[in-house]
Scaffold this active site. Structure first.
Site, PDB file in Angstrom:
ATOM      1  N   HIS A 148       0.841  -1.212   0.000  1.00 27.80           N
ATOM      2  CA  HIS A 148       0.000   0.000   0.000  1.00 27.80           C
ATOM      3  C   HIS A 148       0.878   1.264   0.000  1.00 27.80           C
ATOM      4  O   HIS A 148       0.580   2.223  -0.712  1.00 27.80           O
ATOM      5  CB  HIS A 148      -0.885   0.047   1.259  1.00 27.80           C
ATOM      6  CG  HIS A 148      -1.933  -1.025   1.343  1.00 27.80           C
ATOM      7  ND1 HIS A 148      -2.063  -1.835   2.442  1.00 27.80           N
ATOM      8  CD2 HIS A 148      -2.916  -1.401   0.488  1.00 27.80           C
ATOM      9  CE1 HIS A 148      -3.092  -2.660   2.263  1.00 27.80           C
ATOM     10  NE2 HIS A 148      -3.625  -2.424   1.085  1.00 27.80           N
TER      11      HIS A 148
ATOM     12  N   LYS B  47     -16.564  -7.132   5.800  1.00 28.77           N
ATOM     13  CA  LYS B  47     -15.303  -7.887   5.713  1.00 28.77           C
ATOM     14  C   LYS B  47     -14.822  -8.361   7.084  1.00 28.77           C
ATOM     15  O   LYS B  47     -13.801  -9.028   7.178  1.00 28.77           O
ATOM     16  CB  LYS B  47     -14.215  -7.007   5.086  1.00 28.77           C
ATOM     17  CG  LYS B  47     -14.243  -6.958   3.576  1.00 28.77           C
ATOM     18  CD  LYS B  47     -12.884  -6.532   3.042  1.00 28.77           C
ATOM     19  CE  LYS B  47     -12.776  -6.709   1.544  1.00 28.77           C
ATOM     20  NZ  LYS B  47     -11.443  -6.360   1.041  1.00 28.77           N
TER      21      LYS B  47
ATOM     22  N   ARG C  69      -1.698  -5.781  -8.492  1.00 31.36           N
ATOM     23  CA  ARG C  69      -0.608  -6.724  -8.220  1.00 31.36           C
ATOM     24  C   ARG C  69      -0.462  -7.707  -9.351  1.00 31.36           C
ATOM     25  O   ARG C  69       0.568  -7.840  -9.964  1.00 31.36           O
ATOM     26  CB  ARG C  69      -0.883  -7.488  -6.920  1.00 31.36           C
ATOM     27  CG  ARG C  69      -0.560  -6.690  -5.687  1.00 31.36           C
ATOM     28  CD  ARG C  69      -1.188  -7.283  -4.472  1.00 31.36           C
ATOM     29  NE  ARG C  69      -2.630  -7.133  -4.517  1.00 31.36           N
ATOM     30  CZ  ARG C  69      -3.429  -7.303  -3.493  1.00 31.36           C
ATOM     31  NH1 ARG C  69      -2.925  -7.676  -2.343  1.00 31.36           N
ATOM     32  NH2 ARG C  69      -4.715  -7.117  -3.603  1.00 31.36           N
TER      33      ARG C  69
ATOM     34  N   SER D 206      -2.892  -7.729   2.854  1.00 36.33           N
ATOM     35  CA  SER D 206      -3.219  -7.595   4.282  1.00 36.33           C
ATOM     36  C   SER D 206      -3.575  -8.953   4.876  1.00 36.33           C
ATOM     37  O   SER D 206      -3.213  -9.260   6.013  1.00 36.33           O
ATOM     38  CB  SER D 206      -4.384  -6.629   4.463  1.00 36.33           C
ATOM     39  OG  SER D 206      -4.036  -5.351   4.011  1.00 36.33           O
TER      40      SER D 206
HETATM   41  P1  ADP Z   1      -9.805  -3.582  -0.538  1.00 36.74           P
HETATM   42  O1  ADP Z   1     -10.547  -4.115   0.631  1.00 36.74           O
HETATM   43  O2  ADP Z   1     -10.501  -2.461  -1.245  1.00 36.74           O
HETATM   44  O3  ADP Z   1      -9.260  -4.635  -1.500  1.00 36.74           O
HETATM   45  P2  ADP Z   1      -7.100  -3.280   0.349  1.00 36.74           P
HETATM   46  O4  ADP Z   1      -6.659  -2.514   1.528  1.00 36.74           O
HETATM   47  O5  ADP Z   1      -6.901  -4.773   0.409  1.00 36.74           O
HETATM   48  O6  ADP Z   1      -8.576  -2.874   0.130  1.00 36.74           O
HETATM   49  O7  ADP Z   1      -6.398  -2.742  -0.982  1.00 36.74           O
HETATM   50  C1  ADP Z   1      -6.530  -1.426  -1.432  1.00 36.74           C
HETATM   51  C2  ADP Z   1      -5.884  -1.266  -2.799  1.00 36.74           C
HETATM   52  O8  ADP Z   1      -4.483  -1.497  -2.721  1.00 36.74           O
HETATM   53  C3  ADP Z   1      -6.377  -2.191  -3.902  1.00 36.74           C
HETATM   54  O9  ADP Z   1      -6.367  -1.472  -5.123  1.00 36.74           O
HETATM   55  C4  ADP Z   1      -5.348  -3.279  -3.937  1.00 36.74           C
HETATM   56  O10 ADP Z   1      -5.278  -3.898  -5.222  1.00 36.74           O
HETATM   57  C5  ADP Z   1      -4.102  -2.464  -3.667  1.00 36.74           C
HETATM   58  N1  ADP Z   1      -3.017  -3.252  -3.076  1.00 36.74           N
HETATM   59  C6  ADP Z   1      -3.056  -4.012  -1.974  1.00 36.74           C
HETATM   60  N2  ADP Z   1      -1.874  -4.605  -1.742  1.00 36.74           N
HETATM   61  C7  ADP Z   1      -1.041  -4.190  -2.734  1.00 36.74           C
HETATM   62  C8  ADP Z   1       0.314  -4.476  -3.074  1.00 36.74           C
HETATM   63  N3  ADP Z   1       1.061  -5.314  -2.369  1.00 36.74           N
HETATM   64  N4  ADP Z   1       0.806  -3.855  -4.159  1.00 36.74           N
HETATM   65  C9  ADP Z   1       0.031  -3.040  -4.899  1.00 36.74           C
HETATM   66  N5  ADP Z   1      -1.254  -2.752  -4.659  1.00 36.74           N
HETATM   67  C10 ADP Z   1      -1.779  -3.326  -3.588  1.00 36.74           C
END
Ligand code: ADP
Length: 160
Positions: A18, A42, A91, A129
């Site tokens: 992130h 979630k 990703r 996460s």
């Molecule tokens: P959500 O519940 O909306 O998926 P997340 O917190 O899991 O929220 O992710 C938010 C955003 O960050 C999404 O666009 C996800 O694809 C991106 N993201 C999460 N982890 C990574 C990573 N390791 N590298 C790049 N983008 C990421």
């Protein structure tokens, strides 16, 4: 005019993946507002205020980055923050389907808000996460995958 992007997510917890997305966004936009979604469906491990605290502590030194909690429609948050873009990270191909649907839906809700995608740094493509919660919960070392601000919070849930 200031170019502002909203970066929405659950951030349960924020990871270095992130952080990498935010840093890339900082090069494209004047302001990046991290929108920490309540997302009760979630059933997040961390309460909303804890997720917000971890995000704020991570970017405490960056005036360009702020964080707010939100629930409800993302386009409404974008209006509130006078943002014209939504920032998301990609990703792998597996992210694409969901991201494509969300971007299309948001475009239907507001034609003027553009979704911008950035690609994760290669070393973080495997970081999520969920992975952090699982590995840390089993006692694994995730200190190289999350910001320092997250570590005490992961430790406190391991002990509870
Ligand atoms: P959500 O519940 O909306 O998926 P997340 O917190 O899991 O929220 O992710 C938010 C955003 O960050 C999404 O666009 C996800 O694809 C991106 N993201 C999460 N982890 C990574 C990573 N390791 N590298 C790049 N983008 C990421």
């Amino acid at each position: 005019m200031q170019r502002t992007a909203i970066y929405p997510g659950t951030f349960d917890p924020i990871t270095l993946g992130h952080v990498d997305v935010v840093r890339r966004g900082m090069k494209l936009f004047d302001r990046v507002v991290i929108g920490v979604a309540a997302n009760p469906n979630k059933q997040p491990l961390f309460d909303l205020d804890v997720r917000l605290t971890m995000v704020r502590e991570t970017f405490a030194a960056e005036a360009q980055v702020t964080a707010v909690a939100f629930s409800g429609l993302l386009v409404n948050l974008a209006h509130e923050q006078q943002a014209h873009a939504i920032l998301r990270g990609l990703r792998a191909a597996s992210d694409f389907e969901y991201e494509f649907q969300m971007a299309t839906m948001n475009r239907r809700l507001d034609e003027d808000i553009e979704t911008a995608f950035v690609m994760a740094r290669e070393d973080y493509t495997f970081v999520s996460s969920r992975f952090i919660r699982e590995i840390s919960g089993m006692g694994g070392d995730v200190s190289e995958l999350v910001p320092a601000a997250v570590l005490p919070f992961l430790k406190s849930v391991r002990q509870s």
